[in-house]
Design a protein around this motif. Structure first.
Motif: not given
Length: 80
Positions: A25, A27-28, A56-57, A59, A65, A67
């Protein structure tokens, strides 16, 4: 050109992102980690996300989070 070393805290130690465990995945980083790297308040990172300066995203718990490559680009001034 400025060289930037981005690290992530793993088990209480700061490791370069290249040495973090690979799980396939991207890195976050958390907003607190990004704030520490950029030397700003976590609320500033939240504002950057809201303004679209960072992507970002969220959770499932609603936390951001980001990248690590986004932070590398930001710190290197490559935000085209």
């Amino acid at each position: 050109m400025v060289s930037v070393q981005v690290t992530v805290r793993v088990n209480g130690r700061h490791l370069p992102i290249a040495q973090t465990p690979a799980v396939g995945w991207p890195e976050l980083l958390t907003t607190i980690e990004v704030a520490d790297l950029c030397r700003v308040a976590p609320s500033t990172v939240g504002r950057w996300l809201q303004e679209g300066r960072l992507r970002g995203q969220r959770t499932l718990g609603g936390h951001w989070r980001i990248p690590a490559d986004q932070i590398r680009a930001l710190l290197e001034g490559d935000q085209g």
